[in-house]
Design a protein around this motif. Structure first.
Motif, PDB file in Angstrom:
ATOM      1  N   VAL A 136       3.807  -0.978   3.754  1.00  0.00           N
ATOM      2  CA  VAL A 136       3.057   0.260   3.527  1.00  0.00           C
ATOM      3  C   VAL A 136       4.061   1.395   3.376  1.00  0.00           C
ATOM      4  N   PHE A 137       3.912   2.155   2.311  1.00  0.00           N
ATOM      5  CA  PHE A 137       4.830   3.259   2.031  1.00  0.00           C
ATOM      6  C   PHE A 137       4.106   4.581   2.279  1.00  0.00           C
ATOM      7  N   VAL A 138       4.592   5.323   3.261  1.00  0.00           N
ATOM      8  CA  VAL A 138       3.980   6.581   3.674  1.00  0.00           C
ATOM      9  C   VAL A 138       4.748   7.724   3.013  1.00  0.00           C
ATOM     10  N   LEU A 139       4.030   8.549   2.247  1.00  0.00           N
ATOM     11  CA  LEU A 139       4.667   9.670   1.563  1.00  0.00           C
ATOM     12  C   LEU A 139       4.729  10.866   2.509  1.00  0.00           C
ATOM     13  N   THR A 140       5.940  11.320   2.783  1.00  0.00           N
ATOM     14  CA  THR A 140       6.151  12.434   3.703  1.00  0.00           C
ATOM     15  C   THR A 140       7.432  13.148   3.317  1.00  0.00           C
ATOM     16  N   HIS A 141       7.453  14.448   3.535  1.00  0.00           N
ATOM     17  CA  HIS A 141       8.679  15.211   3.284  1.00  0.00           C
ATOM     18  C   HIS A 141       9.679  15.070   4.423  1.00  0.00           C
ATOM     19  N   ARG A 142       9.289  14.355   5.465  1.00  0.00           N
ATOM     20  CA  ARG A 142      10.186  14.148   6.603  1.00  0.00           C
ATOM     21  C   ARG A 142      10.292  12.642   6.902  1.00  0.00           C
ATOM     22  N   PRO A 143      11.061  11.903   6.087  1.00  0.00           N
ATOM     23  CA  PRO A 143      11.185  10.452   6.309  1.00  0.00           C
ATOM     24  C   PRO A 143      11.814  10.140   7.653  1.00  0.00           C
ATOM     25  N   ARG A 144      11.536   8.913   8.126  1.00  0.00           N
ATOM     26  CA  ARG A 144      12.090   8.418   9.381  1.00  0.00           C
ATOM     27  C   ARG A 144      12.365   6.927   9.204  1.00  0.00           C
ATOM     28  N   PRO A 145      13.025   6.269  10.163  1.00  0.00           N
ATOM     29  CA  PRO A 145      13.261   4.826  10.025  1.00  0.00           C
ATOM     30  C   PRO A 145      11.953   4.046   9.933  1.00  0.00           C
ATOM     31  N   SER A 146      12.003   2.896   9.265  1.00  0.00           N
ATOM     32  CA  SER A 146      10.824   2.046   9.097  1.00  0.00           C
ATOM     33  C   SER A 146      10.319   1.561  10.451  1.00  0.00           C
ATOM     34  N   GLU A 203       0.839  -1.194   0.000  1.00  0.00           N
ATOM     35  CA  GLU A 203       0.000   0.000   0.000  1.00  0.00           C
ATOM     36  C   GLU A 203       0.871   1.239   0.000  1.00  0.00           C
ATOM     37  N   ILE A 204       0.359   2.295  -0.634  1.00  0.00           N
ATOM     38  CA  ILE A 204       0.940   3.632  -0.538  1.00  0.00           C
ATOM     39  C   ILE A 204      -0.112   4.525   0.107  1.00  0.00           C
ATOM     40  N   MET A 205       0.290   5.318   1.084  1.00  0.00           N
ATOM     41  CA  MET A 205      -0.645   6.254   1.715  1.00  0.00           C
ATOM     42  C   MET A 205       0.032   7.601   1.903  1.00  0.00           C
ATOM     43  N   GLY A 206      -0.775   8.643   2.025  1.00  0.00           N
ATOM     44  CA  GLY A 206      -0.265   9.968   2.299  1.00  0.00           C
ATOM     45  C   GLY A 206      -0.004  10.186   3.771  1.00  0.00           C
ATOM     46  N   ALA A 207       0.720  11.255   4.079  1.00  0.00           N
ATOM     47  CA  ALA A 207       1.059  11.558   5.467  1.00  0.00           C
ATOM     48  C   ALA A 207      -0.177  11.803   6.303  1.00  0.00           C
ATOM     49  N   GLY A 208      -1.234  12.371   5.697  1.00  0.00           N
ATOM     50  CA  GLY A 208      -2.442  12.669   6.446  1.00  0.00           C
ATOM     51  C   GLY A 208      -3.211  11.448   6.879  1.00  0.00           C
ATOM     52  N   LYS A 209      -3.041  10.338   6.174  1.00  0.00           N
ATOM     53  CA  LYS A 209      -3.693   9.100   6.611  1.00  0.00           C
ATOM     54  C   LYS A 209      -2.918   8.457   7.755  1.00  0.00           C
ATOM     55  N   PHE A 210      -1.605   8.591   7.730  1.00  0.00           N
ATOM     56  CA  PHE A 210      -0.799   7.939   8.764  1.00  0.00           C
ATOM     57  C   PHE A 210      -0.986   8.587  10.136  1.00  0.00           C
ATOM     58  N   GLY A 211      -1.343   9.855  10.149  1.00  0.00           N
ATOM     59  CA  GLY A 211      -1.525  10.488  11.450  1.00  0.00           C
ATOM     60  C   GLY A 211      -2.077  11.889  11.317  1.00  0.00           C
ATOM     61  N   PRO A 212      -2.503  12.477  12.443  1.00  0.00           N
ATOM     62  CA  PRO A 212      -3.061  13.834  12.440  1.00  0.00           C
ATOM     63  C   PRO A 212      -1.960  14.852  12.195  1.00  0.00           C
ATOM     64  N   PRO A 213      -2.320  16.095  11.878  1.00  0.00           N
ATOM     65  CA  PRO A 213      -1.293  17.131  11.691  1.00  0.00           C
ATOM     66  C   PRO A 213      -0.314  17.181  12.860  1.00  0.00           C
ATOM     67  N   GLY A 214       0.979  17.188  12.528  1.00  0.00           N
ATOM     68  CA  GLY A 214       2.006  17.276  13.554  1.00  0.00           C
ATOM     69  C   GLY A 214       2.615  15.953  13.983  1.00  0.00           C
ATOM     70  N   TRP A 215       2.133  14.807  13.414  1.00  0.00           N
ATOM     71  CA  TRP A 215       2.681  13.527  13.869  1.00  0.00           C
ATOM     72  C   TRP A 215       4.175  13.423  13.590  1.00  0.00           C
ATOM     73  N   GLN A 216       4.663  14.129  12.573  1.00  0.00           N
ATOM     74  CA  GLN A 216       6.099  14.051  12.253  1.00  0.00           C
ATOM     75  C   GLN A 216       6.978  14.557  13.391  1.00  0.00           C
ATOM     76  N   ASP A 217       6.387  15.358  14.283  1.00  0.00           N
ATOM     77  CA  ASP A 217       7.159  15.878  15.422  1.00  0.00           C
ATOM     78  C   ASP A 217       7.214  14.915  16.604  1.00  0.00           C
ATOM     79  N   ASP A 218       6.504  13.800  16.508  1.00  0.00           N
ATOM     80  CA  ASP A 218       6.474  12.813  17.587  1.00  0.00           C
ATOM     81  C   ASP A 218       7.229  11.564  17.139  1.00  0.00           C
TER      82      ASP A 218
END
Length: 215
Positions: free
Chosen positions: A105-115, A73-88
């Motif tokens: 599942v591949f999450v598209l985000t401008h701020r990648p992190r470890p799997s 699956e590919i999903m956008g950042a907004g499906k993976f979490g609410p606004p601001g999840w990249q800061d947690d």
């Protein structure tokens, strides 16, 4: 080649796929769960919640296509979490320890992190990539099976605009949201590239499928 599919994607009569004001407690904003009530009333949907009962028929038949033949699956950042999840750094998605995907599942985000590996075969990978680049990565992971695009609407618009979607299943729910994020903006004449069919349900929703025409 494997297909790129969208399954069980719900929109309101005015085309909104999510409401305004998304938070952890309200992932679809002011829409609440109203866009998805049809799905969780089916036997398949209730089983996904660990419950028994539910309706059969048209809605259940469409809902069950969610996982058939899917390898990633590919999903956008907004499906993976609410606004601001990249800061947690501890955020692992809203689905608990055993998410319903059971694939990479591949999450598209401008701020990648470890799997992040979860139970049941789901591993979340984080990509800063174009639709075409993300699809190439997901297809390799899918091992010849289909790739599902999970949303949200902004991400789906990008894939549709790039001509990368083979099958699109949209569920039109009879409610008017008035605000939020719309699916169809910027996709004028999309139907020209697809065979379009609609099926009405006794539950009140309409299932609309777009299948890419053979070249």
């Amino acid at each position: 080649m494997s297909l790129v599919r969208v399954q069980n994607f719900s929109v309101s009569l005015d085309g909104f796929a999510t409401g305004e004001g998304q938070t952890l407690q309200a992932p679809f904003g002011h829409a609440g769960e109203r866009l998805h009530d049809w799905m969780f009333a089916t036997r398949w949907g209730r089983a996904m919640l660990g419950r028994t009962g539910g309706s059969g028929g048209v809605d259940d038949a469409f809902a069950r296509q969610f996982a058939d033949g899917i390898g990633a699956e590919i999903m956008g950042a907004g499906k993976f979490g609410p606004p601001g999840w990249q800061d947690d750094p501890e955020w692992k998605g809203p689905w608990g320890s055993n998410p319903p995907f059971h694939t990479p599942v591949f999450v598209l985000t401008h701020r990648p992190r470890p799997s992040v590996e979860r139970e049941g075969g789901t591993t979340f990978h984080f990509l800063d990539a174009s639709p075409a680049e993300a699809l190439a990565t997901a297809r390799e992971a899918a091992g010849g099976r289909d790739v599902r695009l999970g949303g949200g609407p902004t991400m789906l618009r990008d894939f549709l605009a790039a001509g990368l979607v083979d099958h699109l299943h949209v569920v039109v729910v009879p409610l008017v949201l008035g605000r939020g994020v719309r699916l169809w903006d910027g996709l004028e004449a999309l139907e020209r590239d697809y065979d379009v069919e609609s099926t009405s349900s006794p539950g009140g929703v309409t299932h609309v499928t777009f299948t890419r025409r053979a070249v």
